[in-house]
Motif scaffolding. Structure first.
Motif, PDB file in Angstrom:
ATOM      1  N   ILE A   1       0.859  -1.182   0.000  1.00 24.36           N
ATOM      2  CA  ILE A   1       0.000   0.000   0.000  1.00 24.36           C
ATOM      3  C   ILE A   1       0.895   1.230   0.000  1.00 24.36           C
ATOM      4  CG2 ILE A   1      -1.585   1.370   1.412  1.00 24.36           C
ATOM      5  CD1 ILE A   1      -2.799  -1.290   2.375  1.00 24.36           C
ATOM      6  N   VAL A   2       0.569   2.192  -0.859  1.00 24.62           N
ATOM      7  CA  VAL A   2       1.382   3.396  -0.978  1.00 24.62           C
ATOM      8  C   VAL A   2       0.524   4.520  -1.528  1.00 24.62           C
ATOM      9  CG1 VAL A   2       2.155   2.968  -3.343  1.00 24.62           C
ATOM     10  CG2 VAL A   2       3.659   4.206  -1.785  1.00 24.62           C
ATOM     11  N   THR A   3       0.907   5.753  -1.258  1.00 19.46           N
ATOM     12  CA  THR A   3       0.259   6.914  -1.865  1.00 19.46           C
ATOM     13  C   THR A   3       1.065   7.295  -3.096  1.00 19.46           C
ATOM     14  OG1 THR A   3      -0.478   7.664   0.313  1.00 19.46           O
ATOM     15  CG2 THR A   3      -0.560   9.266  -1.481  1.00 19.46           C
ATOM     16  N   ALA A   4       0.456   7.196  -4.260  1.00 24.35           N
ATOM     17  CA  ALA A   4       1.189   7.358  -5.514  1.00 24.35           C
ATOM     18  C   ALA A   4       1.870   8.717  -5.629  1.00 24.35           C
ATOM     19  CB  ALA A   4       0.240   7.158  -6.698  1.00 24.35           C
ATOM     20  N   LEU A   5       3.088   8.686  -6.185  1.00 23.03           N
ATOM     21  CA  LEU A   5       3.875   9.894  -6.459  1.00 23.03           C
ATOM     22  C   LEU A   5       4.004  10.789  -5.230  1.00 23.03           C
ATOM     23  CD1 LEU A   5       2.644  10.753 -10.066  1.00 23.03           C
ATOM     24  CD2 LEU A   5       4.760   9.610  -9.389  1.00 23.03           C
ATOM     25  N   SER A   6       4.323  10.158  -4.129  1.00 23.02           N
ATOM     26  CA  SER A   6       4.530  10.857  -2.862  1.00 23.02           C
ATOM     27  C   SER A   6       5.868  10.423  -2.285  1.00 23.02           C
ATOM     28  CB  SER A   6       3.412  10.487  -1.875  1.00 23.02           C
ATOM     29  OG  SER A   6       3.541   9.121  -1.488  1.00 23.02           O
ATOM     30  N   SER A   7       6.234  10.987  -1.142  1.00 20.88           N
ATOM     31  CA  SER A   7       7.481  10.581  -0.500  1.00 20.88           C
ATOM     32  C   SER A   7       7.431   9.109  -0.084  1.00 20.88           C
ATOM     33  CB  SER A   7       7.777  11.462   0.717  1.00 20.88           C
ATOM     34  OG  SER A   7       6.749  11.363   1.687  1.00 20.88           O
ATOM     35  N   SER A   8       6.239   8.612   0.262  1.00 22.41           N
ATOM     36  CA  SER A   8       6.122   7.199   0.622  1.00 22.41           C
ATOM     37  C   SER A   8       6.338   6.308  -0.602  1.00 22.41           C
ATOM     38  CB  SER A   8       4.758   6.911   1.262  1.00 22.41           C
ATOM     39  OG  SER A   8       3.709   7.037   0.319  1.00 22.41           O
ATOM     40  N   HIS A   9       5.850   6.745  -1.750  1.00 22.85           N
ATOM     41  CA  HIS A   9       6.056   5.998  -2.994  1.00 22.85           C
ATOM     42  C   HIS A   9       7.539   5.997  -3.374  1.00 22.85           C
ATOM     43  CE1 HIS A   9       4.578   5.322  -7.430  1.00 22.85           C
ATOM     44  NE2 HIS A   9       5.322   4.335  -6.973  1.00 22.85           N
ATOM     45  N   TYR A  10       8.179   7.142  -3.232  1.00 15.39           N
ATOM     46  CA  TYR A  10       9.621   7.232  -3.490  1.00 15.39           C
ATOM     47  C   TYR A  10      10.389   6.294  -2.567  1.00 15.39           C
ATOM     48  CZ  TYR A  10      14.325   9.322  -3.562  1.00 15.39           C
ATOM     49  OH  TYR A  10      15.683   9.526  -3.631  1.00 15.39           O
ATOM     50  N   THR A  11       9.996   6.266  -1.297  1.00 14.28           N
ATOM     51  CA  THR A  11      10.652   5.376  -0.331  1.00 14.28           C
ATOM     52  C   THR A  11      10.502   3.920  -0.747  1.00 14.28           C
ATOM     53  OG1 THR A  11      10.251   6.956   1.461  1.00 14.28           O
ATOM     54  CG2 THR A  11      10.729   4.677   2.090  1.00 14.28           C
ATOM     55  N   LEU A  12       9.287   3.520  -1.110  1.00  8.55           N
ATOM     56  CA  LEU A  12       9.059   2.142  -1.559  1.00  8.55           C
ATOM     57  C   LEU A  12       9.884   1.833  -2.809  1.00  8.55           C
ATOM     58  CD1 LEU A  12       7.614  -0.590  -1.546  1.00  8.55           C
ATOM     59  CD2 LEU A  12       5.744   0.493  -2.835  1.00  8.55           C
ATOM     60  N   ASN A  13       9.893   2.761  -3.756  1.00 10.68           N
ATOM     61  CA  ASN A  13      10.626   2.565  -5.003  1.00 10.68           C
ATOM     62  C   ASN A  13      12.111   2.324  -4.745  1.00 10.68           C
ATOM     63  OD1 ASN A  13      12.272   4.052  -7.383  1.00 10.68           O
ATOM     64  ND2 ASN A  13      10.417   3.132  -8.223  1.00 10.68           N
ATOM     65  N   LYS A  14      12.693   3.116  -3.857  1.00  8.64           N
ATOM     66  CA  LYS A  14      14.128   2.969  -3.552  1.00  8.64           C
ATOM     67  C   LYS A  14      14.388   1.702  -2.735  1.00  8.64           C
ATOM     68  CE  LYS A  14      16.885   5.511  -4.539  1.00  8.64           C
ATOM     69  NZ  LYS A  14      17.708   5.592  -5.773  1.00  8.64           N
TER      70      LYS A  14
END
Length: 357
Positions: A147-160
Motif C-alpha cells: 500500500i502506498v500513496t502514488a507519487l509521494s514521498s512514501s512511494h519514493y521510499t518504496l521505489n528505492k
C-alpha cells in the motif's frame, strides 16, 4: 519587453502591492505558505517574538492541506515564500518560476516501509551489504502487495527500497491509497506491507507494525524545502534574505532550546496554525526523526562539491529521476528540473551568523 516578462513583473508587483520597496513603508506584507509539518514552526515563532517587524516585514501565514493545494495557489501568485515537500517542489519548479533557497528539514527517517510482526520480509536483514539496517530480500519481496500513496514521498521510499533489494515495481503489486485509508486497509490485512510518512509511521508503529526500512536507511533523503517565487526573489532580494534570516533564527532557537520547552512551543504551533492536537510524546518523536539544519550546515549542503553539484542537488536528482521514470513531468518541461538547477545557494550565502542575533 516581451509580453511574458512584462506579465511576470506585473505579477510580482501585485504580490507586494503598495510596497515598491521596504524603504517606502515601515512594514511589508510577505505572503507565505505552509502545509501541516514542523517546517513552518520557525516562521510562526518569529511572528510570536515580533522578529519579522524588526526586519521591516509582516509574515502572513497561509495554510494548505497538501503540497498540491499549495502549488495551485502558487501558480496564481497568491504566495511568494513557503515550505514544500521535495516531490511537490519538482512540480513547482517545472514551470521555471520556483527556486529552493533553504532546507526546512530532512524527513527521511519519518518515511518507512512497514510490515506486520512475523512477516517473512523480516526474516533477512542486511542482504544488501551497503544497507545493513534494511530487512528483506528479492525472494521475499517479489509478488508481495504494498500500500502506498502514488507519487509521494512514501512511494519514493518504496521505489528505492525495492531498488536496493533488486526488485522493480512491476514485480510487486502496488495499491494506491491515501495515507489514512492506507493505514486502515493495512490494519485489515489488505496488503503485505505499506509505506507511510509521519505521523502515519508513528501511528503504524503504535499499532505494532514493524519498520522494514526507513528512507534514511536506504539513503533516500527526503528534504522539506523552503522555496521562493523566482521573480519575487530576484526583484526583492533584501526581503527574501530577511525572511530567510528570520527563518534560520527560528531554527537556531529550536536547535538550542531545552527539549521540553521546544515540545511545548511546537504543541502550541500545531494547535494554533493547523488545529491539530499532538501529544508531547508524539512531538518528542518528531524531534527524534526530523532533522533540521542550522546556518552553517545549510551552507555546506548547498555548496558545490568539487565544482559540481551540491549535496542537496544530488538528493533532489534522485527524486527527480523517480518522478521522470513515472512520467510525472511532461517531456517539454523536463529541462527545467534536470540537474536540480533551481536549488540555489544565493540567499543562504547572503546570511551571516550576526543576522540571526
Amino acid at each position: 519587453m516581451k509580453i511574458k516578462s512584462w506579465l511576470k513583473t506585473l505579477a510580482v508587483a501585485v504580490m507586494v502591492a503598495g510596497f515598491a520597496s521596504p524603504a517606502m513603508a515601515k512594514v511589508v506584507d510577505v505572503k507565505t505558505a505552509w502545509v501541516p509539518g514542523q517546517e513552518g514552526f520557525p516562521v510562526w515563532f518569529a511572528k510570536k517574538q515580533g522578529w519579522d517587524k524588526e526586519k521591516g516585514i509582516n509574515l502572513v501565514m497561509s495554510t494548505y492541506g497538501s503540497g498540491h493545494e499549495s502549488l495551485q495557489d502558487f501558480a496564481v501568485n497568491n504566495w511568494v515564500l513557503g515550505g514544500l515537500g521535495a516531490i511537490p517542489t519538482v512540480n513547482g519548479a517545472k514551470d521555471g518560476n520556483m527556486i529552493v533557497i533553504a532546507i526546512g528539514n530532512d524527513e527521511s527517517k519519518a518515511n518507512a516501509v512497514m510490515v506486520r510482526p512475523g512477516s517473512p520480509i523480516l526474516s533477512k536483514k542486511g542482504v544488501a551489504s551497503s544497507y545493513p539496517e534494511v530487512y528483506g530480500s528479492a525472494v521475499d519481496l517479489r509478488k508481495k502487495s504494498f500500500i502506498v500513496t502514488a507519487l509521494s514521498s512514501s512511494h519514493y521510499t518504496l521505489n528505492k527500497y525495492l531498488e536496493v533489494l533488486g526488485v522493480t515495481e512491476k514485480e510487486v503489486e502496488v495499491k494506491n491509497l491515501d495515507q489514512a485509508l492506507g493505514l486502515l486497509s493495512f490494519e485489515h490485512a489488505k496488503a503485505d506491507a505499506a509505506a507511510f510518512w509521519a505521523p502515519f509511521t508513528f501511528m503504524a508503529s503504535g499499532k505494532g507494525f514493524v519498520t522494514a526500512a526507513t528512507a534514511y536507511d536506504i539513503d533516500a533523503r527526503i528534504p522539506m524545502y523552503i522555496v521562493a517565487n523566482k521573480a519575487f526573489a530576484e526583484q526583492y532580494p533584501d526581503i527574501t534574505k530577511n525572511f530567510l534570516a528570520l527563518y534560520l533564527k527560528g531554527v537556531d532557537w529550536l536547535l538550542n532550546a531545552p527539549r521540553a520547552e521546544a515540545v511545548k512551543a511546537m504543541q502550541e504551533y500545531y494547535k494554533e496554525v493547523f488545529n491539530l492536537d499532538y501529544s508531547e510524546t508524539m512531538l518528542d518523536l518528531h524531534f527524534n526523526v526530523f532533522q533540521i539544519f542550522g546556518l552553517e550546515q545549510q551552507k555546506e549542503l548547498f555548496a558545490a562539491q568539487n565544482g559540481g553539484e551540491s549535496q542537496v542537488q544530488k538528493w533532489q536528482d534522485s527524486i527527480t529521476k523517480f518522478m521522470l521514470d513515472h512520467k510525472a513531468v511532461h517531456k517539454n518541461l523536463q529541462k527545467n528540473v534536470l540537474g536540480s538547477k533551481y536549488i540555489v545557494p544565493t540567499f543562504i550565502n547572503m546570511i551571516e551568523q550576526k543576522d540571526l542575533q
